[in-house]
Write an enzyme that holds these catalytic residues in place. Structure first.
Site, PDB file in Angstrom:
ATOM      1  CD1 TRP A 111     -19.338 -17.103 -22.956  1.00  0.00           C
ATOM      2  CD2 TRP A 111     -18.072 -18.941 -22.760  1.00  0.00           C
ATOM      3  NE1 TRP A 111     -20.057 -18.041 -22.251  1.00  0.00           N
ATOM      4  CE2 TRP A 111     -19.312 -19.174 -22.115  1.00  0.00           C
ATOM      5  CE3 TRP A 111     -17.120 -19.957 -22.760  1.00  0.00           C
ATOM      6  CZ2 TRP A 111     -19.610 -20.385 -21.473  1.00  0.00           C
ATOM      7  CZ3 TRP A 111     -17.417 -21.157 -22.126  1.00  0.00           C
ATOM      8  CH2 TRP A 111     -18.640 -21.355 -21.497  1.00  0.00           C
ATOM      9  CG  ASP A 135     -17.119 -18.065 -29.332  1.00  0.00           C
ATOM     10  OD1 ASP A 135     -18.148 -18.502 -29.878  1.00  0.00           O
ATOM     11  OD2 ASP A 135     -16.815 -18.319 -28.153  1.00  0.00           O
ATOM     12  CE  LYS A 167     -23.883 -21.272 -26.442  1.00  0.00           C
ATOM     13  NZ  LYS A 167     -24.369 -21.567 -25.105  1.00  0.00           N
TER      14      LYS A 167
HETATM   15  N1  PMP Z   1     -18.360 -19.512 -26.462  1.00  0.00           N
HETATM   16  C1  PMP Z   1     -19.555 -18.987 -26.122  1.00  0.00           C
HETATM   17  C2  PMP Z   1     -19.892 -17.597 -26.559  1.00  0.00           C
HETATM   18  C3  PMP Z   1     -20.452 -19.754 -25.371  1.00  0.00           C
HETATM   19  O1  PMP Z   1     -21.640 -19.230 -25.033  1.00  0.00           O
HETATM   20  C4  PMP Z   1     -20.104 -21.061 -24.995  1.00  0.00           C
HETATM   21  C5  PMP Z   1     -21.042 -21.964 -24.226  1.00  0.00           C
HETATM   22  N2  PMP Z   1     -22.011 -21.425 -23.493  1.00  0.00           N
HETATM   23  C6  PMP Z   1     -18.851 -21.548 -25.352  1.00  0.00           C
HETATM   24  C7  PMP Z   1     -18.018 -20.748 -26.100  1.00  0.00           C
HETATM   25  C8  PMP Z   1     -18.411 -22.922 -24.970  1.00  0.00           C
HETATM   26  O2  PMP Z   1     -19.127 -23.816 -25.723  1.00  0.00           O
HETATM   27  P1  PMP Z   1     -19.047 -25.399 -25.518  1.00  0.00           P
HETATM   28  O3  PMP Z   1     -19.749 -25.706 -24.250  1.00  0.00           O
HETATM   29  O4  PMP Z   1     -19.761 -25.884 -26.744  1.00  0.00           O
HETATM   30  O5  PMP Z   1     -17.627 -25.783 -25.497  1.00  0.00           O
END
Ligand code: PMP
Length: 363
Positions: free
Chosen positions: A104, A174, A198
């Site tokens: 991420w 994030d 989550k």
């Molecule tokens: N950042 C993290 C730490 C994630 O776990 C995720 C999704 N698993 C995202 C960003 C991306 O999120 P989204 O699918 O809501 O765009």
């Protein structure tokens, strides 16, 4: 079978508290007697304004967010924040620091690179993303506009155990997969964002907590739907928000309050994670944890078995036993147990029993 529930280890969308689902069901046809479901109410109605306020206040109270921070509800997932952040705070020139601890943070960096100049000040890629840097290891660029990091890497299962201190550099975090799982020192941050699916609610809504002084640096000529200031000035409603998502967030916040708030969640989350890591550590190497001990995530417990075939068998048998969603992310494989706030301790205990039994049968 109609109300049958299984243990859902999915990384997101993920398990929600049963009392929240029950409340939503109770209010489904007629929200507080108004004759409409929340999904059918205008976002400009007094009922929805109260829901939005309650969600906002719930987050503010739980995280003890000072008044010089705005709480915004956006769409586009946490992924849109990967772009919105650099579009607002980097595209005008200068450089930003990025800490890379997994998939991420890599994705966030890739979007920032499309907008401007970045510098990787720490990366744990060489070790296979098993660790996070200590505060002392981090050297910020003197002119960095901000430093970005991911407090919990959902795929690799590594988590920061401290609130990163930017020593004057605005910190952007994030926190998609560990927000509301423990108390944090919000004042260390200039911006915190999290996709809701989550720990806070359903997918389709992103929480952004932004400090006023950073907000003021956003450009005035930004596309309005990508402009934090526009969302702040219009109470998260320059356009139609995800009304249902925000409603569920308000219920999740009520539930968290009733559970004793974040200190109590942190204690429970630690206990749950400790049970799983103990099962890994006492398996004589049958299960191998991915993360180094000091970086182990309390939310996403990642581990490997001796072969991919055995991992497949493990996940299939677990699934047949009501333990669903354990397959690791397709990019890294292995097994991942996501045990967010709403995941019950009984489910962790059931998984531990299953792990011990599986190891005994397959050693
Ligand atoms: N950042 C993290 C730490 C994630 O776990 C995720 C999704 N698993 C995202 C960003 C991306 O999120 P989204 O699918 O809501 O765009």
């Amino acid at each position: 079978m109609l109300n049958h529930r299984i243990y859902n280890f999915s990384s997101g969308p993920a398990v929600l508290p049963v009392p929240v689902l029950e409340k939503a069901r109770e209010e489904m046809l007629s929200y507080r007697g108004c004759g409409m479901s929340v999904m059918e109410i205008s976002h400009r109605s007094s009922q929805f304004e109260a829901i939005l306020e309650s969600a906002k206040q719930g987050i503010r109270d739980l995280l003890q967010i000072p008044n010089n921070y705005q709480i915004l509800f956006l769409q586009g997932g946490a992924s849109l924040q990967f772009s919105m952040i650099p579009m607002n705070f980097l595209a005008g020139g200068g450089s930003a620091d990025y800490v890379i601890t997994g998939t991420w943070s890599e994705k966030a960096l890739a979007e920032a690179d499309r907008c401007g100049s970045t510098r990787i000040i720490s990366t744990k890629k060489d070790g296979g993303y098993k660790a996070v840097p200590t505060q002392e290891e981090l050297r910020f660029s003197p002119d960095a506009l901000y430093v970005h990091y991911v407090s919990n890497e959902t795929i690799h299962g590594v988590e920061f155990t401290y609130d990163l201190d930017g020593h004057g550099t605005p910190v952007i975090c994030d926190a998609s997969s560990n927000i509301l799982s423990k108390a944090i020192d919000v004042e260390k941050y200039a911006l915190i964002y999290a996709g809701a699916q989550k720990n806070i609610g359903p997918s389709g809504v992103t929480v952004v907590i932004i400090r006023d002084d950073l907000l003021e640096t956003a450009p005035k000529n930004q596309q309005s739907i990508l402009d934090y200031r526009n969302f702040a000035e219009h109470g998260s409603m320059p356009n139609t928000p995800n009304t249902w998502g925000i409603y569920i967030i308000s219920l999740v916040c009520d539930w968290l309050h009733a559970q004793g708030g974040l200190a109590s969640m942190e204690k429970r989350n630690k206990e749950k994670a400790a049970l799983l890591y103990a099962a890994i550590d006492s398996s004589d190497g049958f299960y191998a944890g991915h993360a180094e001990r000091q970086a182990r995530s309390q939310m996403n417990v990642t581990f490997r078995l001796a072969s991919e075939g055995l991992e497949r068998k493990f996940c299939e048998e677990a699934d047949a036993n009501g333990l669903n969603g354990l397959k690791g992310h397709r990019s890294v494989g292995g097994v991942r147990a996501s045990i967010y706030n709403a995941f019950p301790k009984s489910g962790v205990e059931t998984l531990v029993d299953f792990m011990n039994d599986f190891a005994a049968r397959n050693s």
